[in-house]
Write a protein that holds these residues in place. Structure first.
Motif, PDB file in Angstrom:
ATOM      1  N   HIS A   1      29.639  45.471  37.094  1.00 42.46           N
ATOM      2  CA  HIS A   1      30.010  46.844  36.703  1.00 42.46           C
ATOM      3  C   HIS A   1      29.778  47.772  37.897  1.00 42.46           C
ATOM      4  O   HIS A   1      28.829  48.554  37.919  1.00 42.46           O
ATOM      5  N   PRO A   2      30.630  47.701  38.907  1.00 43.31           N
ATOM      6  CA  PRO A   2      30.404  48.477  40.129  1.00 43.31           C
ATOM      7  C   PRO A   2      30.631  49.972  39.930  1.00 43.31           C
ATOM      8  O   PRO A   2      31.366  50.398  39.030  1.00 43.31           O
ATOM      9  N   HIS A   3      29.989  50.742  40.777  1.00 45.45           N
ATOM     10  CA  HIS A   3      30.200  52.190  40.830  1.00 45.45           C
ATOM     11  C   HIS A   3      31.438  52.459  41.688  1.00 45.45           C
ATOM     12  O   HIS A   3      31.722  51.693  42.614  1.00 45.45           O
ATOM     13  N   PRO A   4      32.189  53.528  41.421  1.00 40.74           N
ATOM     14  CA  PRO A   4      33.356  53.818  42.262  1.00 40.74           C
ATOM     15  C   PRO A   4      33.048  53.910  43.750  1.00 40.74           C
ATOM     16  O   PRO A   4      33.911  53.620  44.587  1.00 40.74           O
ATOM     17  N   ARG A   5      31.802  54.262  44.093  1.00 37.44           N
ATOM     18  CA  ARG A   5      31.447  54.415  45.510  1.00 37.44           C
ATOM     19  C   ARG A   5      31.544  53.104  46.272  1.00 37.44           C
ATOM     20  O   ARG A   5      31.874  53.096  47.460  1.00 37.44           O
ATOM     21  N   ASP A   6      31.231  51.987  45.602  1.00 42.07           N
ATOM     22  CA  ASP A   6      31.247  50.711  46.328  1.00 42.07           C
ATOM     23  C   ASP A   6      32.072  49.640  45.616  1.00 42.07           C
ATOM     24  O   ASP A   6      31.929  48.454  45.893  1.00 42.07           O
ATOM     25  N   ARG A   7      32.964  50.052  44.720  1.00 40.66           N
ATOM     26  CA  ARG A   7      33.782  49.084  43.995  1.00 40.66           C
ATOM     27  C   ARG A   7      34.558  48.175  44.946  1.00 40.66           C
ATOM     28  O   ARG A   7      34.700  46.968  44.725  1.00 40.66           O
ATOM     29  N   ALA A   8      35.065  48.752  46.034  1.00 38.22           N
ATOM     30  CA  ALA A   8      35.874  47.974  46.976  1.00 38.22           C
ATOM     31  C   ALA A   8      35.051  46.968  47.763  1.00 38.22           C
ATOM     32  O   ALA A   8      35.622  46.106  48.445  1.00 38.22           O
ATOM     33  N   SER A   9      33.727  47.041  47.668  1.00 43.47           N
ATOM     34  CA  SER A   9      32.864  46.115  48.408  1.00 43.47           C
ATOM     35  C   SER A   9      32.671  44.781  47.695  1.00 43.47           C
ATOM     36  O   SER A   9      32.069  43.863  48.258  1.00 43.47           O
ATOM     37  N   PHE A  10      33.161  44.667  46.456  1.00 45.69           N
ATOM     38  CA  PHE A  10      32.964  43.454  45.681  1.00 45.69           C
ATOM     39  C   PHE A  10      34.263  42.666  45.567  1.00 45.69           C
ATOM     40  O   PHE A  10      35.359  43.201  45.760  1.00 45.69           O
ATOM     41  N   ILE A  11      34.129  41.379  45.253  1.00 49.06           N
ATOM     42  CA  ILE A  11      35.266  40.468  45.084  1.00 49.06           C
ATOM     43  C   ILE A  11      35.417  40.213  43.588  1.00 49.06           C
ATOM     44  O   ILE A  11      34.613  39.471  43.002  1.00 49.06           O
ATOM     45  N   PRO A  12      36.401  40.814  42.913  1.00 50.03           N
ATOM     46  CA  PRO A  12      36.485  40.695  41.450  1.00 50.03           C
ATOM     47  C   PRO A  12      36.552  39.262  40.961  1.00 50.03           C
ATOM     48  O   PRO A  12      36.024  38.945  39.886  1.00 50.03           O
ATOM     49  N   GLU A  13      37.181  38.370  41.722  1.00 45.76           N
ATOM     50  CA  GLU A  13      37.339  36.982  41.279  1.00 45.76           C
ATOM     51  C   GLU A  13      36.066  36.158  41.422  1.00 45.76           C
ATOM     52  O   GLU A  13      35.953  35.075  40.824  1.00 45.76           O
ATOM     53  N   LEU A  14      35.097  36.639  42.221  1.00 43.57           N
ATOM     54  CA  LEU A  14      33.943  35.800  42.546  1.00 43.57           C
ATOM     55  C   LEU A  14      32.976  35.640  41.379  1.00 43.57           C
ATOM     56  O   LEU A  14      32.506  34.528  41.101  1.00 43.57           O
ATOM     57  N   GLN A  15      32.643  36.736  40.710  1.00 43.53           N
ATOM     58  CA  GLN A  15      31.651  36.646  39.639  1.00 43.53           C
ATOM     59  C   GLN A  15      32.074  35.673  38.527  1.00 43.53           C
ATOM     60  O   GLN A  15      31.253  34.843  38.103  1.00 43.53           O
ATOM     61  N   PRO A  16      33.319  35.707  38.040  1.00 46.37           N
ATOM     62  CA  PRO A  16      33.709  34.716  37.030  1.00 46.37           C
ATOM     63  C   PRO A  16      33.611  33.272  37.524  1.00 46.37           C
ATOM     64  O   PRO A  16      33.235  32.371  36.760  1.00 46.37           O
ATOM     65  N   LEU A  17      33.922  33.036  38.797  1.00 44.67           N
ATOM     66  CA  LEU A  17      33.822  31.682  39.347  1.00 44.67           C
ATOM     67  C   LEU A  17      32.364  31.217  39.391  1.00 44.67           C
ATOM     68  O   LEU A  17      32.057  30.057  39.060  1.00 44.67           O
ATOM     69  N   LEU A  18      31.473  32.097  39.789  1.00 38.44           N
ATOM     70  CA  LEU A  18      30.053  31.739  39.828  1.00 38.44           C
ATOM     71  C   LEU A  18      29.525  31.456  38.424  1.00 38.44           C
ATOM     72  O   LEU A  18      28.794  30.480  38.202  1.00 38.44           O
ATOM     73  N   GLU A  19      29.892  32.276  37.473  1.00 38.81           N
ATOM     74  CA  GLU A  19      29.427  32.080  36.104  1.00 38.81           C
ATOM     75  C   GLU A  19      29.973  30.777  35.523  1.00 38.81           C
ATOM     76  O   GLU A  19      29.258  30.023  34.859  1.00 38.81           O
ATOM     77  N   ALA A  20      31.246  30.504  35.788  1.00 41.07           N
ATOM     78  CA  ALA A  20      31.876  29.291  35.256  1.00 41.07           C
ATOM     79  C   ALA A  20      31.325  28.019  35.884  1.00 41.07           C
ATOM     80  O   ALA A  20      31.458  26.934  35.305  1.00 41.07           O
ATOM     81  N   SER A  21      30.688  28.138  37.057  1.00 45.01           N
ATOM     82  CA  SER A  21      30.151  26.947  37.724  1.00 45.01           C
ATOM     83  C   SER A  21      29.022  26.303  36.933  1.00 45.01           C
ATOM     84  O   SER A  21      28.736  25.110  37.094  1.00 45.01           O
ATOM     85  N   GLY A  22      28.337  27.095  36.118  1.00 44.25           N
ATOM     86  CA  GLY A  22      27.175  26.586  35.402  1.00 44.25           C
ATOM     87  C   GLY A  22      25.959  26.399  36.281  1.00 44.25           C
ATOM     88  O   GLY A  22      24.960  25.820  35.853  1.00 44.25           O
TER      89      GLY A  22
END
Length: 294
Positions: free
Chosen positions: A144-165
């Motif tokens: 849940h990024p803040h607008p100030r640093d939203r562009a600093s994150f990779i939206p696809e990464l968190q779901p991949l990490l979570e799905a890895s188990g």
């Protein structure tokens, strides 16, 4: 245990952004800018093996996941995944890594977890045998990024990490994957929940760990930022960061804990010192580590 400094893809970023409100007349003596006012930055990881019986990678750098247009925008200098090449040069593959510790999920620290960009292919997670250790607060900021640093994150990464188990979220001084061999410190000045990993050195009679090293991440990106007033324009709260940095450096100086830098292009490891006026600086600087004992 042996240590290797592992270079990832390098960047050129605006010097004014990297040095906050410090004037160019001051910072250009530390980092010479190019014609576009950009300075050279490393994205350096740290490999430790065996650590708690495991092969551990601290950070993954920016990697090569960006498409060419964004790679140019963010000043990434190489199109290949340099981190993988550096691991191979040290005698390792990403498949050999048992634990990856990520201080926070800004793309220049976590992008190396992904395969290099290829047209038409979805992002794919590397390190198939690793547990991913990330701070709970840093994870929450990425989800849940803040607008100030939203562009600093990779939206696809968190779901991949979570799905890895294989994701371990941490909110204390130790994690299950590494036990007592690594202690975590936390900082909020750059981003909420920035997690700073300290590889523990020897124990003295008072049971306080001495020696060892700490991965400074973006609390102290390199030697110029050891000077307490120097912050980045990217920092969420510069005044808080200055207070955190002063306490952090005082503790590391008292316990002779070495500083490990991720963004300094010419220095991987150094000791902290303080002069009679109370100004912090570095000494015993080491440009790279190759199978070095702690």
């Amino acid at each position: 245990m042996k240590l290797w400094s592992i270079l990832g893809n390098s960047q050129k970023l605006d010097g004014g952004a990297m040095f906050g409100n410090a004037p160019r007349a001051m910072w250009q003596a530390w980092s010479q800018p190019d014609d576009e006012n950009r300075i050279n930055l490393a994205c350096r990881a740290l490999l430790a093996s065996p650590l708690n019986g495991k092969t551990v990678l601290f950070e993954s750098g920016i990697g090569a996941f960006f498409e060419p247009k964004l790679r140019e925008r963010y000043g990434i200098q190489e199109s290949n995944h340099v981190l993988l090449d550096s691991l191979q040069a040290a005698g390792f593959s990403h498949e050999d890594i048992d634990v990856v510790v990520i201080s926070h999920l800004h793309f220049d620290h976590a992008g190396g977890l992904l395969r290099a960009w290829s047209e038409g292919q979805a992002p794919e997670l590397l390190f198939p045998n690793a547990t991913f250790v990330i701070g709970k607060e840093a994870w929450a900021r990425a989800v849940h990024p803040h607008p100030r640093d939203r562009a600093s994150f990779i939206p696809e990464l968190q779901p991949l990490l979570e799905a890895s188990g294989r994701l371990e979220l941490v909110d204390g001084a130790q994690c299950q994957a590494l036990g007592d061999s690594v202690r975590f410190h936390y900082s909020d000045g750059h981003t909420p929940g920035l997690m700073l990993a300290e590889i523990i050195g020897s124990e003295h009679a008072d049971q306080a760990p001495h020696g060892g090293l700490v991965f400074c991440s973006d609390l102290i990106p390199g030697r110029p930022w050891v000077h307490v007033p120097i912050t980045m324009g990217y920092d969420r709260n510069a005044e808080l960061l200055i207070d955190e940095k002063r306490a952090f450096l005082e503790d590391k100086l008292a316990r002779n804990v070495h500083l490990y830098f991720t963004h300094d292009p010419d220095c991987a490891l150094a000791q902290v010192q303080k002069d009679a006026r109370g100004k912090y600086s570095t000494t015993h600087e080491v440009p790279e580590l190759h199978a070095r004992a702690l």
